[in-house]
Design a protein around this motif. Structure first.
Motif, PDB file in Angstrom:
ATOM      1  N   GLU A  26      28.550 -48.517 -58.322  1.00 57.37           N
ATOM      2  CA  GLU A  26      28.822 -49.836 -58.896  1.00 57.37           C
ATOM      3  C   GLU A  26      27.636 -50.313 -59.735  1.00 57.37           C
ATOM      4  O   GLU A  26      27.824 -51.017 -60.747  1.00 57.37           O
ATOM      5  CB  GLU A  26      29.103 -50.830 -57.765  1.00 57.37           C
ATOM      6  CG  GLU A  26      29.745 -52.119 -58.211  1.00 57.37           C
ATOM      7  CD  GLU A  26      30.073 -53.017 -57.037  1.00 57.37           C
ATOM      8  OE1 GLU A  26      29.179 -53.237 -56.189  1.00 57.37           O
ATOM      9  OE2 GLU A  26      31.214 -53.501 -56.953  1.00 57.37           O
ATOM     10  N   SER A  27      26.421 -49.947 -59.332  1.00 59.37           N
ATOM     11  CA  SER A  27      25.229 -50.371 -60.071  1.00 59.37           C
ATOM     12  C   SER A  27      25.197 -49.782 -61.479  1.00 59.37           C
ATOM     13  O   SER A  27      24.576 -50.344 -62.385  1.00 59.37           O
ATOM     14  CB  SER A  27      23.963 -49.990 -59.307  1.00 59.37           C
ATOM     15  OG  SER A  27      23.776 -48.587 -59.308  1.00 59.37           O
ATOM     16  N   LEU A  28      25.856 -48.644 -61.682  1.00 61.98           N
ATOM     17  CA  LEU A  28      25.936 -48.066 -63.024  1.00 61.98           C
ATOM     18  C   LEU A  28      26.726 -48.979 -63.960  1.00 61.98           C
ATOM     19  O   LEU A  28      26.386 -49.138 -65.127  1.00 61.98           O
ATOM     20  CB  LEU A  28      26.591 -46.684 -62.967  1.00 61.98           C
ATOM     21  CG  LEU A  28      25.795 -45.589 -62.252  1.00 61.98           C
ATOM     22  CD1 LEU A  28      26.658 -44.343 -62.074  1.00 61.98           C
ATOM     23  CD2 LEU A  28      24.529 -45.257 -63.029  1.00 61.98           C
ATOM     24  N   LEU A  29      27.787 -49.576 -63.434  1.00 64.44           N
ATOM     25  CA  LEU A  29      28.564 -50.537 -64.223  1.00 64.44           C
ATOM     26  C   LEU A  29      27.741 -51.784 -64.497  1.00 64.44           C
ATOM     27  O   LEU A  29      27.790 -52.348 -65.595  1.00 64.44           O
ATOM     28  CB  LEU A  29      29.857 -50.906 -63.488  1.00 64.44           C
ATOM     29  CG  LEU A  29      30.737 -51.962 -64.168  1.00 64.44           C
ATOM     30  CD1 LEU A  29      31.219 -51.468 -65.532  1.00 64.44           C
ATOM     31  CD2 LEU A  29      31.930 -52.306 -63.287  1.00 64.44           C
ATOM     32  N   ALA A  31      24.522 -51.895 -64.786  1.00 70.03           N
ATOM     33  CA  ALA A  31      23.542 -51.544 -65.817  1.00 70.03           C
ATOM     34  C   ALA A  31      24.206 -51.521 -67.193  1.00 70.03           C
ATOM     35  O   ALA A  31      23.639 -52.008 -68.181  1.00 70.03           O
ATOM     36  CB  ALA A  31      22.921 -50.186 -65.499  1.00 70.03           C
ATOM     37  N   ALA A  32      25.409 -50.963 -67.277  1.00 66.26           N
ATOM     38  CA  ALA A  32      26.138 -50.934 -68.539  1.00 66.26           C
ATOM     39  C   ALA A  32      26.424 -52.349 -69.031  1.00 66.26           C
ATOM     40  O   ALA A  32      26.329 -52.636 -70.232  1.00 66.26           O
ATOM     41  CB  ALA A  32      27.445 -50.163 -68.369  1.00 66.26           C
ATOM     42  N   THR A  33      26.770 -53.226 -68.111  1.00 64.48           N
ATOM     43  CA  THR A  33      27.040 -54.625 -68.463  1.00 64.48           C
ATOM     44  C   THR A  33      25.796 -55.305 -69.000  1.00 64.48           C
ATOM     45  O   THR A  33      25.851 -56.047 -69.984  1.00 64.48           O
ATOM     46  CB  THR A  33      27.553 -55.389 -67.225  1.00 64.48           C
ATOM     47  OG1 THR A  33      28.734 -54.761 -66.729  1.00 64.48           O
ATOM     48  CG2 THR A  33      27.863 -56.838 -67.568  1.00 64.48           C
ATOM     49  N   ALA A  43      24.506 -48.483 -72.988  1.00 58.52           N
ATOM     50  CA  ALA A  43      25.588 -48.976 -72.127  1.00 58.52           C
ATOM     51  C   ALA A  43      26.695 -47.930 -72.011  1.00 58.52           C
ATOM     52  O   ALA A  43      27.224 -47.692 -70.911  1.00 58.52           O
ATOM     53  CB  ALA A  43      26.147 -50.281 -72.681  1.00 58.52           C
ATOM     54  N   ASN A  44      27.036 -47.287 -73.124  1.00 58.27           N
ATOM     55  CA  ASN A  44      28.079 -46.251 -73.106  1.00 58.27           C
ATOM     56  C   ASN A  44      27.665 -45.049 -72.269  1.00 58.27           C
ATOM     57  O   ASN A  44      28.510 -44.416 -71.621  1.00 58.27           O
ATOM     58  CB  ASN A  44      28.398 -45.802 -74.534  1.00 58.27           C
ATOM     59  CG  ASN A  44      29.187 -46.848 -75.305  1.00 58.27           C
ATOM     60  OD1 ASN A  44      29.902 -47.651 -74.711  1.00 58.27           O
ATOM     61  ND2 ASN A  44      29.049 -46.847 -76.625  1.00 58.27           N
ATOM     62  N   ARG A  45      26.357 -44.735 -72.274  1.00 57.47           N
ATOM     63  CA  ARG A  45      25.879 -43.620 -71.443  1.00 57.47           C
ATOM     64  C   ARG A  45      26.043 -43.953 -69.965  1.00 57.47           C
ATOM     65  O   ARG A  45      26.447 -43.099 -69.160  1.00 57.47           O
ATOM     66  CB  ARG A  45      24.416 -43.322 -71.761  1.00 57.47           C
ATOM     67  CG  ARG A  45      24.196 -42.721 -73.144  1.00 57.47           C
ATOM     68  CD  ARG A  45      22.774 -42.206 -73.315  1.00 57.47           C
ATOM     69  NE  ARG A  45      22.520 -41.801 -74.694  1.00 57.47           N
ATOM     70  CZ  ARG A  45      21.938 -42.577 -75.607  1.00 57.47           C
ATOM     71  NH1 ARG A  45      21.561 -43.806 -75.271  1.00 57.47           N
ATOM     72  NH2 ARG A  45      21.755 -42.140 -76.829  1.00 57.47           N
ATOM     73  N   PHE A  46      25.717 -45.174 -69.605  1.00 55.43           N
ATOM     74  CA  PHE A  46      25.901 -45.603 -68.214  1.00 55.43           C
ATOM     75  C   PHE A  46      27.378 -45.534 -67.814  1.00 55.43           C
ATOM     76  O   PHE A  46      27.710 -45.107 -66.704  1.00 55.43           O
ATOM     77  CB  PHE A  46      25.378 -47.032 -68.015  1.00 55.43           C
ATOM     78  CG  PHE A  46      23.902 -47.108 -67.754  1.00 55.43           C
ATOM     79  CD1 PHE A  46      23.359 -46.530 -66.611  1.00 55.43           C
ATOM     80  CD2 PHE A  46      23.053 -47.756 -68.634  1.00 55.43           C
ATOM     81  CE1 PHE A  46      21.992 -46.601 -66.356  1.00 55.43           C
ATOM     82  CE2 PHE A  46      21.683 -47.834 -68.393  1.00 55.43           C
ATOM     83  CZ  PHE A  46      21.150 -47.253 -67.251  1.00 55.43           C
ATOM     84  N   ILE A  47      28.247 -45.936 -68.716  1.00 53.21           N
ATOM     85  CA  ILE A  47      29.689 -45.883 -68.436  1.00 53.21           C
ATOM     86  C   ILE A  47      30.138 -44.439 -68.249  1.00 53.21           C
ATOM     87  O   ILE A  47      30.930 -44.130 -67.348  1.00 53.21           O
ATOM     88  CB  ILE A  47      30.485 -46.564 -69.573  1.00 53.21           C
ATOM     89  CG1 ILE A  47      30.230 -48.071 -69.562  1.00 53.21           C
ATOM     90  CG2 ILE A  47      31.987 -46.282 -69.413  1.00 53.21           C
ATOM     91  CD1 ILE A  47      30.778 -48.792 -70.774  1.00 53.21           C
ATOM     92  N   GLY A  48      29.632 -43.544 -69.092  1.00 50.60           N
ATOM     93  CA  GLY A  48      29.988 -42.135 -68.967  1.00 50.60           C
ATOM     94  C   GLY A  48      29.571 -41.557 -67.623  1.00 50.60           C
ATOM     95  O   GLY A  48      30.359 -40.864 -66.965  1.00 50.60           O
TER      96      GLY A  48
END
Length: 225
Positions: A26-29, A31-33, A43-48
């Motif tokens: 969840e923390s990856l989302l 970070a992307a946010t 942000a797109n890398r975190f989402i990937g």
């Protein structure tokens, strides 16, 4: 006694580890946010990475859950057929959750209860990264949370089929669910705990985790409409 304490300690450790793994994903989302407006590429890398780990964790959680049921399953959890009667009862459970939500919102509107702080944070996240926060909240989070707070929780600690085990299992499952949504003990914790109690009751009644996942999905979807 020593063997029992060792076994329970291992189960508690495993349960906490599963929660930590979910929170890290969840923390990856999060970070992307955070970088959505400042650095879209990052942000797109975190989402990937998040999507890859979501897929891996869903496979892992499903495998672990089914493995547990094969080893020890006195409550007879498994896949139950969808029938009109079962769907009607699931709708009734959804109505119960809806009534709780409406009653709680009215108490907030009339300033009898405070606005949940995590709700404000959630709305802020959705404004910054609407698509992925909504997808995660509606489709992904319900699956992970039902596996953890209903599936693994009852398999680890309240697998025994008895009235006392059921009552304590539902009560504690809901309280943990509520606390981890607020990270404090407050009146708001009881709102989330009450949702957790209904979801736990749904899981135990239907004996099929897909029903509680569906109910959780409908509840989260309702909050977006």
């Amino acid at each position: 006694m020593t063997k029992y304490l060792k076994r329970q300690s291992l189960r508690i450790g495993a349960f906490v580890l599963l929660i930590i793994v979910y929170l890290l994903n969840e923390s990856l989302l999060e970070a992307a946010t955070e970088y959505a407006g400042k650095n879209p590429g990052l942000a797109n890398r975190f989402i990937g990475v998040m999507l890859i780990t979501v897929a891996a964790l869903l496979v892992l959680f499903t495998w672990l859950y089914n493995r547990q049921l094969k080893r020890y399953n006195p409550r007879q959890f498994g896949r139950k057929p969808f029938t009109r009667q079962r769907v009607a009862r699931l709708i009734l459970a959804f109505i119960i959750i809806y009534v709780v939500q409406v009653a709680w919102s009215q108490l907030i509107v009339h300033h009898l209860l405070p606005m949940p702080s995590n709700q404000t944070e959630l709305e802020s996240s959705i404004r910054q990264l609407p698509v992925w926060n909504n997808i995660y909240g509606v489709l992904i989070a319900p699956v992970f949370e039902e596996y953890i707070f209903r599936g693994f929780f009852f398999n680890f600690f309240f697998a025994k089929k008895s009235r006392l085990s059921t009552i304590f299992g539902v009560l504690i499952s809901g309280l943990i669910f509520g606390y981890l949504h607020t990270l404090s003990f407050s009146v708001t914790t009881l709102l989330y705990a009450s949702l957790g109690w209904v979801l736990a009751g749904t899981y135990l009644y239907f004996k099929d985790i897909r029903y509680s996942i569906a109910l959780h999905f409908l509840n989260n979807l309702m909050s977006l409409i």
